[in-house]
Design a protein around this motif. Structure first.
Motif, PDB file in Angstrom:
ATOM      1  N   SER A  46       0.851  -1.014  -0.225  1.00 55.19           N
ATOM      2  CA  SER A  46       0.088   0.107  -0.150  1.00 55.19           C
ATOM      3  C   SER A  46       0.973   1.302  -0.182  1.00 55.19           C
ATOM      4  O   SER A  46       0.298   2.621   0.130  1.00 55.19           O
ATOM      5  CB  SER A  46      -0.969   0.025   1.280  1.00 55.19           C
ATOM      6  N   THR A  80      -1.106  -4.352  10.999  1.00 54.54           N
ATOM      7  CA  THR A  80      -2.485  -4.059  10.630  1.00 54.54           C
ATOM      8  C   THR A  80      -3.440  -4.985  11.486  1.00 54.54           C
ATOM      9  O   THR A  80      -4.525  -4.483  11.476  1.00 54.54           O
ATOM     10  CB  THR A  80      -2.736  -4.175   9.164  1.00 54.54           C
ATOM     11  N   PHE A 101      -4.045   4.030   3.741  1.00 54.28           N
ATOM     12  CA  PHE A 101      -5.160   3.125   2.996  1.00 54.28           C
ATOM     13  C   PHE A 101      -4.593   3.370   1.565  1.00 54.28           C
ATOM     14  O   PHE A 101      -4.413   4.629   1.224  1.00 54.28           O
ATOM     15  CB  PHE A 101      -6.344   3.368   3.434  1.00 54.28           C
ATOM     16  N   GLY A 117      -8.099  -0.758  -2.868  1.00 51.22           N
ATOM     17  CA  GLY A 117      -8.003  -2.128  -2.718  1.00 51.22           C
ATOM     18  C   GLY A 117      -7.561  -2.989  -3.925  1.00 51.22           C
ATOM     19  O   GLY A 117      -6.730  -3.792  -4.014  1.00 51.22           O
ATOM     20  N   TRP A 176      -6.509  -8.975   2.311  1.00 51.84           N
ATOM     21  CA  TRP A 176      -6.435  -7.627   2.220  1.00 51.84           C
ATOM     22  C   TRP A 176      -7.544  -7.226   3.086  1.00 51.84           C
ATOM     23  O   TRP A 176      -7.360  -5.922   3.975  1.00 51.84           O
ATOM     24  CB  TRP A 176      -6.590  -7.022   0.886  1.00 51.84           C
ATOM     25  N   LYS A 177      -8.691  -7.646   2.839  1.00 50.46           N
ATOM     26  CA  LYS A 177     -10.108  -7.226   3.556  1.00 50.46           C
ATOM     27  C   LYS A 177      -9.881  -7.423   5.233  1.00 50.46           C
ATOM     28  O   LYS A 177     -10.301  -6.397   5.712  1.00 50.46           O
ATOM     29  CB  LYS A 177     -11.252  -8.073   3.214  1.00 50.46           C
ATOM     30  N   VAL A 231      -7.624  -4.507   6.468  1.00 45.95           N
ATOM     31  CA  VAL A 231      -8.326  -3.283   6.635  1.00 45.95           C
ATOM     32  C   VAL A 231      -9.299  -3.442   7.735  1.00 45.95           C
ATOM     33  O   VAL A 231      -9.368  -2.259   8.340  1.00 45.95           O
ATOM     34  CB  VAL A 231      -8.673  -2.988   5.102  1.00 45.95           C
ATOM     35  N   THR A 270      -4.123   8.596   2.538  1.00 50.37           N
ATOM     36  CA  THR A 270      -4.474   7.609   1.408  1.00 50.37           C
ATOM     37  C   THR A 270      -3.291   7.666   0.728  1.00 50.37           C
ATOM     38  O   THR A 270      -2.608   8.702   0.436  1.00 50.37           O
ATOM     39  CB  THR A 270      -5.663   7.625   0.609  1.00 50.37           C
ATOM     40  N   SER A 305     -15.400  -2.975   2.898  1.00 50.21           N
ATOM     41  CA  SER A 305     -14.189  -2.244   3.430  1.00 50.21           C
ATOM     42  C   SER A 305     -13.790  -0.996   2.650  1.00 50.21           C
ATOM     43  O   SER A 305     -13.373  -0.015   3.605  1.00 50.21           O
ATOM     44  CB  SER A 305     -13.313  -3.325   3.525  1.00 50.21           C
ATOM     45  N   GLN A 306     -13.927  -1.086   1.348  1.00 48.79           N
ATOM     46  CA  GLN A 306     -13.464  -0.078   0.379  1.00 48.79           C
ATOM     47  C   GLN A 306     -14.483   1.156   0.933  1.00 48.79           C
ATOM     48  O   GLN A 306     -13.726   2.386   0.990  1.00 48.79           O
ATOM     49  CB  GLN A 306     -13.626  -0.314  -0.852  1.00 48.79           C
ATOM     50  N   ILE A 363     -13.310   3.008   4.175  1.00 49.87           N
ATOM     51  CA  ILE A 363     -12.045   3.592   3.995  1.00 49.87           C
ATOM     52  C   ILE A 363     -12.646   4.954   3.647  1.00 49.87           C
ATOM     53  O   ILE A 363     -11.979   5.988   4.070  1.00 49.87           O
ATOM     54  CB  ILE A 363     -11.112   3.105   3.169  1.00 49.87           C
TER      55      ILE A 363
END
Length: 281
Positions: free
Chosen positions: A17, A90, A109, A112, A190-191, A194, A213, A273-274, A277
């Motif tokens: 990231s 994380t 962040f 994704g 990833w999920k 996050v 970000t 999740s996105q 964010i």
């Protein structure tokens, strides 16, 4: 008693990231030093019997805390500020906060789809021998003997190892079939990372956390690093950092790599999740 009054900054972000380059830019400030490698083996110290990378406040121990602090001090080199980033963090922010209640946390962040595309390219790539050797030199001997051999073996075997994973070892990966599509594995990983970050974010006091970000940083590096340095110390000379290597060339890279079907499959996994964010950043 040793003095651990130096100020610690923890950059928290999923693998691929942008944590490495952003850490390096922040550490280009003359008053900030860095830990130059991910140090999962240090954060896991005293908890090697636990499967995966997740740690909670229940895993805290004062002796472990002292060990971690002493290790980090080796990199401070006289500077008051030290920045560290380990992608496994994380999934254990509350544990880190328990160990360093005065620390500041930068939550990073990145889109994704771009992050997952980058992880997939790394999944079966064996780290170079030079990298492994240089990193090994920073590992205490007792940990190297216990942890280093399995680390190196796992990466050298790559996907030929049934238990292989790249990046953070999270519980949800173990529940997937060995034959599951790689993009599903990486999206699931990833999920989990996050979602853990988002949950932990609310547990950190307001003055000790900030959100950035990757997209904003590569689009407006001057503004974003000014924001970051002000968060760390509002009295810092903000001109004394070097962000020339920051580029937006990897933004949206997934569009030229993933098929429409892959994008739909991944998006279905990460969409909630996105969205979260977007809400906090």
């Amino acid at each position: 008693m040793k003095d651990y009054s130096g100020k610690n900054i923890f950059l928290i972000g999923p693998a691929r990231s942008g944590t490495k380059i952003i850490r390096d830019v922040i550490a280009s400030h003359p008053e900030i030093n860095k830990v130059p490698y991910d140090i999962n083996y240090i954060w896991k110290y005293g908890n090697y019997n636990k499967e995966g990378d997740v740690l909670t406040t229940k895993d805290y121990d004062s002796k472990i805390n002292t060990y971690i602090k002493e290790y980090l001090e080796k990199f401070r080199s006289g500077n008051n500020y030290l920045i560290e980033k380990t992608v496994g963090n994380t999934v254990r922010v509350p544990y880190i906060y328990k160990n360093f209640p005065e620390a500041k946390f930068i939550f990073l962040f990145r889109n994704g789809l771009d992050t997952i595309e980058s992880v997939i390219r790394q999944w079966d790539k064996v780290p170079g021998k030079k990298y492994l050797f240089e990193k090994a030199k920073t590992v205490p001997v007792d940990i190297l003997l216990r942890y280093g051999f399995s680390y190196i073996t796992r990466y050298l075997k790559g996907q030929n190892n049934d238990n292989y994973y790249w990046g953070v070892d999270v519980p949800d990966l173990n529940e997937l079939s060995e034959n599951e599509k790689l993009e599903v594995k990486v999206a699931t990983q990833w999920k989990y990372c996050v979602d853990s970050m988002l949950l932990a974010y609310d547990q950190i006091p307001v003055g000790q956390k900030t959100v950035v970000t990757y997209e904003n940083i590569v689009e407006k590096p001057s503004d974003e690093f000014l924001k970051i340095l002000t968060f760390i110390n509002e009295d810092f000379n903000k001109d004394k950092i070097n962000y020339e290597k920051i580029t937006d060339k990897n933004k949206g890279k997934y569009k030229g790599t993933f098929t429409k079907e892959q994008i739909e499959l991944i998006s279905d996994i990460i969409k909630d999740s996105q969205h979260k964010i977007t809400e906090i950043s």
